[in-house]
Design a protein around this motif. Structure first.
Motif, PDB file in Angstrom:
ATOM      1  N   GLY A  50       0.835  -1.186   0.000  1.00 39.63           N
ATOM      2  CA  GLY A  50       0.000   0.000   0.000  1.00 39.63           C
ATOM      3  C   GLY A  50       0.867   1.231   0.000  1.00 39.63           C
ATOM      4  O   GLY A  50       2.070   1.171   0.275  1.00 39.63           O
ATOM      5  N   GLY A  51       0.264   2.374  -0.278  1.00 38.93           N
ATOM      6  CA  GLY A  51       1.030   3.606  -0.347  1.00 38.93           C
ATOM      7  C   GLY A  51       1.492   4.108   0.991  1.00 38.93           C
ATOM      8  O   GLY A  51       2.602   4.614   1.138  1.00 38.93           O
ATOM      9  N   SER A  52       0.659   3.963   2.000  1.00 37.84           N
ATOM     10  CA  SER A  52       1.014   4.411   3.349  1.00 37.84           C
ATOM     11  C   SER A  52       1.319   3.205   4.224  1.00 37.84           C
ATOM     12  O   SER A  52       0.989   2.060   3.881  1.00 37.84           O
ATOM     13  N   ALA A  53       1.911   3.471   5.378  1.00 35.60           N
ATOM     14  CA  ALA A  53       2.178   2.376   6.308  1.00 35.60           C
ATOM     15  C   ALA A  53       0.876   1.732   6.777  1.00 35.60           C
ATOM     16  O   ALA A  53       0.790   0.507   6.903  1.00 35.60           O
ATOM     17  N   ALA A  54      -0.129   2.542   7.043  1.00 39.29           N
ATOM     18  CA  ALA A  54      -1.416   1.994   7.493  1.00 39.29           C
ATOM     19  C   ALA A  54      -2.038   1.106   6.425  1.00 39.29           C
ATOM     20  O   ALA A  54      -2.557   0.018   6.723  1.00 39.29           O
ATOM     21  N   GLU A  55      -1.966   1.539   5.164  1.00 35.20           N
ATOM     22  CA  GLU A  55      -2.512   0.727   4.078  1.00 35.20           C
ATOM     23  C   GLU A  55      -1.724  -0.561   3.905  1.00 35.20           C
ATOM     24  O   GLU A  55      -2.297  -1.622   3.619  1.00 35.20           O
ATOM     25  N   ALA A  56      -0.402  -0.475   4.068  1.00 34.40           N
ATOM     26  CA  ALA A  56       0.418  -1.676   3.935  1.00 34.40           C
ATOM     27  C   ALA A  56       0.125  -2.669   5.054  1.00 34.40           C
ATOM     28  O   ALA A  56       0.059  -3.881   4.823  1.00 34.40           O
ATOM     29  N   LEU A  57      -0.077  -2.189   6.279  1.00 35.60           N
ATOM     30  CA  LEU A  57      -0.435  -3.086   7.375  1.00 35.60           C
ATOM     31  C   LEU A  57      -1.813  -3.699   7.137  1.00 35.60           C
ATOM     32  O   LEU A  57      -2.048  -4.878   7.442  1.00 35.60           O
ATOM     33  N   ASP A  58      -2.738  -2.922   6.567  1.00 35.98           N
ATOM     34  CA  ASP A  58      -4.050  -3.464   6.239  1.00 35.98           C
ATOM     35  C   ASP A  58      -3.953  -4.560   5.180  1.00 35.98           C
ATOM     36  O   ASP A  58      -4.810  -5.453   5.116  1.00 35.98           O
ATOM     37  N   ALA A  61       8.655  -1.083   2.228  1.00 38.12           N
ATOM     38  CA  ALA A  61       9.896  -0.358   2.499  1.00 38.12           C
ATOM     39  C   ALA A  61      11.089  -1.062   1.864  1.00 38.12           C
ATOM     40  O   ALA A  61      12.161  -1.155   2.450  1.00 38.12           O
ATOM     41  N   ALA A  62      10.917  -1.550   0.651  1.00 33.89           N
ATOM     42  CA  ALA A  62      11.977  -2.344   0.026  1.00 33.89           C
ATOM     43  C   ALA A  62      13.187  -1.506  -0.350  1.00 33.89           C
ATOM     44  O   ALA A  62      14.327  -1.891  -0.105  1.00 33.89           O
ATOM     45  N   THR A  63      12.975  -0.355  -0.970  1.00 34.55           N
ATOM     46  CA  THR A  63      14.097   0.478  -1.415  1.00 34.55           C
ATOM     47  C   THR A  63      13.830   1.924  -1.021  1.00 34.55           C
ATOM     48  O   THR A  63      13.037   2.620  -1.648  1.00 34.55           O
ATOM     49  N   VAL A  64      14.489   2.354   0.040  1.00 33.26           N
ATOM     50  CA  VAL A  64      14.411   3.741   0.498  1.00 33.26           C
ATOM     51  C   VAL A  64      15.846   4.187   0.749  1.00 33.26           C
ATOM     52  O   VAL A  64      16.356   4.092   1.871  1.00 33.26           O
ATOM     53  N   PRO A  65      16.553   4.669  -0.271  1.00 31.25           N
ATOM     54  CA  PRO A  65      17.971   4.966  -0.115  1.00 31.25           C
ATOM     55  C   PRO A  65      18.268   6.215   0.701  1.00 31.25           C
ATOM     56  O   PRO A  65      19.335   6.324   1.311  1.00 31.25           O
ATOM     57  N   ASP A  66      17.351   7.180   0.728  1.00 30.82           N
ATOM     58  CA  ASP A  66      17.610   8.435   1.434  1.00 30.82           C
ATOM     59  C   ASP A  66      17.418   8.240   2.941  1.00 30.82           C
ATOM     60  O   ASP A  66      16.337   7.830   3.380  1.00 30.82           O
ATOM     61  N   THR A 103       9.554  -5.506   8.214  1.00 27.55           N
ATOM     62  CA  THR A 103       9.347  -6.950   8.171  1.00 27.55           C
ATOM     63  C   THR A 103       8.886  -7.467   9.528  1.00 27.55           C
ATOM     64  O   THR A 103       7.977  -8.302   9.610  1.00 27.55           O
ATOM     65  N   ALA A 104       9.483  -6.950  10.604  1.00 31.29           N
ATOM     66  CA  ALA A 104       9.090  -7.393  11.944  1.00 31.29           C
ATOM     67  C   ALA A 104       7.654  -6.993  12.253  1.00 31.29           C
ATOM     68  O   ALA A 104       6.853  -7.809  12.736  1.00 31.29           O
ATOM     69  N   SER A 105       7.310  -5.744  11.990  1.00 30.95           N
ATOM     70  CA  SER A 105       5.958  -5.266  12.286  1.00 30.95           C
ATOM     71  C   SER A 105       4.924  -6.018  11.451  1.00 30.95           C
ATOM     72  O   SER A 105       3.871  -6.436  11.962  1.00 30.95           O
TER      73      SER A 105
END
Length: 337
Positions: free
Chosen positions: A166-174, A200-205, A266-268
């Motif tokens: 999902g686009g947001s963390a909340a959407e991804a957890l859903d 959160a696979a690729t976040v280089p910054d 991954t843990a969450s």
């Protein structure tokens, strides 16, 4: 942060005890007393610890020293907990604690799922005290205990299938799919996790990694308010484990922040898959309760997971976060002797 010496006294008491009890359950006291001290409850630390004390066990026996040449063979061996704690005690005596942390963080991070994520949570509490106050001997020793426990319980998760997120963390957890079979303890359930949503696979910054990690902790905390009944204890870790990583970031080289975010996600997500309920409950209407009142209620309740989730919720302090802390108090059994 506590400046009265009470936290150091409490840690001194606790360092005579082992990191676990009954061979599998975590000693939560070091994390809980740090949270109480950090939230202005230092006056109650020893009283709370007296209630928790019957759950403590003696410090385990040593097996053989961990060496630079042979540390890999000792990694993930819970019988070597005392050896690992002694190893990190020596390392922190001989080198700046930030250097030790920077060296070992990438070695330990892939195994943050061992011990039901409690070792990394303990490290996060220890680092907060070191960043916020004096680097006293008990606080440095606490970091050694946390890192040693992590090394002894190191357990990796590999081969996960990437699933739509999902686009947001909340959407991804859903988007996390609950396990079809939700029986057994943490290790058995973790072995059944085969795929997780990509978020959160690729976040280089590095700054973007910190922003997204903050978003994840907030989302997981909020989610507890409506999903905590899936397992009132274990779902706490969906928020507190990534928050431990978030609290540690300022002490780490910035080039480690991206991989820290990935491991925390991954843990969450894994904890969410393992313990999510079939359906949420509506968000309860919150009364006009202040953050200070929530902290007082958590202390009065006394359960260690309630204290730690409340500590994380207070990092945000919004109504939904406070509702999550109150929900944990409602679901969990209070600490009693």
């Amino acid at each position: 942060m506590d400046t009265t010496g009470v936290l150091d006294e409490a840690l001194g008491r606790l360092h005579r005890s082992g990191p676990e009890r009954l061979g599998r359950l975590t000693n939560h006291a070091p994390m809980a007393v740090e949270a109480l001290a950090a939230r202005g409850q230092a006056r109650s630390v020893h009283r709370w610890l007296d209630l928790y004390a019957p759950r403590l066990e003696e410090f385990p026996a040593a097996v053989e020293p961990v060496t630079e040449a042979g540390w890999r063979t000792a990694l993930g061996d819970p019988r070597r907990a005392a050896d690992w704690i002694a190893h990190f005690g020596r390392e922190i005596q001989e080198h700046p604690w930030r250097d030790v942390l920077a060296q070992w963080w990438p070695r330990l991070l892939p195994g943050m799922y061992g011990g039901s994520t409690h070792p990394v949570i303990r490290v996060g509490h220890a680092v907060r005290t070191l960043l916020a106050g004096d680097t006293t001997s008990p606080r440095l020793t606490e970091l050694a205990h946390g890192l040693g426990y992590w090394a002894a319980r190191h357990h990796t998760v590999t081969g996960l299938t990437p699933l739509p997120g999902g686009g947001s963390a909340a959407e991804a957890l859903d988007a996390v799919k609950p396990l079809a079979v939700r029986e057994g303890g943490f290790p058995a359930r973790l072995d059944r996790v085969r795929g997780l949503p990509v978020w959160a696979a690729t976040v280089p910054d590095p700054e973007e990694a910190r922003r997204r990690l903050t978003e994840l902790v907030r989302a997981a905390t909020h989610r507890y308010a409506t999903h905590g009944h899936g397992n009132e204890t274990m779902l706490v870790h969906a928020a507190t484990a990534p928050n431990a990583v978030l609290r540690t970031l300022p002490a780490l080289p910035r080039d480690l922040w991206g991989q820290s975010l990935r491991a925390a996600w991954t843990a969450s997500a894994a904890v969410t898959a393992m313990y999510a309920p079939d359906a949420p409950v509506p968000l309860a209407a919150t009364c006009a309760v202040t953050a200070e009142e929530v902290a007082e209620r958590a202390l009065a309740h006394g359960d260690e997971h309630v204290i730690k989730l409340t500590d994380t919720a207070l990092d945000f302090g919004d109504g939904t976060a406070l509702a999550a802390a109150l929900r944990a108090m409602e679901l969990s059994e209070p600490l009693r002797r």
